[in-house]
Design an enzyme around this catalytic site. Structure first.
Site: not given
Length: 232
Positions: A92-94
């Site tokens: 969820r935070d690439i």
């Protein structure tokens, strides 16, 4: 805010961030050795020392280290993401700042502070969580989400690696962010005239606004990468 952080770290009704990290064993994911509380009741994670540079730094400085290595680096990122998804989690935070490249050219995915189980319960509509410029449109719309939010963020990361810019205007406000839903990403050839048609098509597919239209899995993304000209 402190209470919210502590509750999330302790994983009240959620897996522990530390537990998630401890369970991840992959050469392209930063290794966590220990987590817990200090004698001052402060939370800590003990992780491997990664000697190298952030991918964000390589992009921002247009580093020559990217030349001839983009496909290699992106393949490694896809490998780490494939493992993470198969293990049952979403990152969820690439984004480039959460990816390290060691001095030996090994990619390490870092920062699992927003990682959640890949289940329908956690995929329900909710907050706009993540780094704004890499958020998938379905997150911005507060719609149900799945592993394809990571695929979108990976696509934006790939676009930035090739063009040194973002496919949309950098989000300075919610209004700018919402505009990402209503306009396709810019053709990457606007920024790089030397970009071949095949690579441009790959990058545009990777950032498709509709989840069904983008690469569905890291394996599909990786397979498409292997068909691109090697010199990238």
């Amino acid at each position: 805010k402190t209470a919210q952080f502590e509750a999330r770290f302790q994983g009240l009704n959620k897996p522990l961030e530390g537990t998630i990290c401890m369970g991840l064993k992959h050469k392209n994911i930063v290794q966590t050795y220990e987590f817990g509380l200090t004698t001052d009741n402060e939370y800590y994670l003990v992780m491997e020392l990664v000697e190298g540079m952030g991918l964000n730094f390589l992009c921002e400085t247009k580093s020559p280290k990217l030349e001839g290595n983009r496909i290699n680096y992106l393949t490694q990122i896809a490998n780490s993401l494939e493992y993470l998804h198969k293990t049952g989690y979403l990152h969820r935070d690439i984004c480039p700042r959460n990816i390290m490249v060691t001095n030996d050219g090994v990619v390490k995915l870092i920062d699992f502070g927003l990682a959640i189980p890949n289940t329908p319960e956690f995929g329900r509509p909710g907050n706009r969580t993540g780094t704004p410029n890499y958020l998938a449109p379905e997150v911005i719309r507060r719609q149900s989400t799945d592993a394809r939010v990571d695929m979108f963020a990976l696509g934006v990361t790939a676009y930035e690696m090739f063009t040194f810019t973002l496919p949309w205007e950098k989000a300075q406000s919610l209004q700018t962010l919402l505009s990402h839903m209503n306009s396709p990403g810019r053709d990457p050839r606007e920024y790089r005239a030397d970009l071949d048609d095949q690579t441009a098509a790959f990058l545009l597919k990777a950032i498709e606004r509709e989840p069904r239209d983008r690469y569905q899995t890291p394996a599909a993304f990786r397979e498409a990468l292997q068909n691109l000209p090697e010199h990238w």
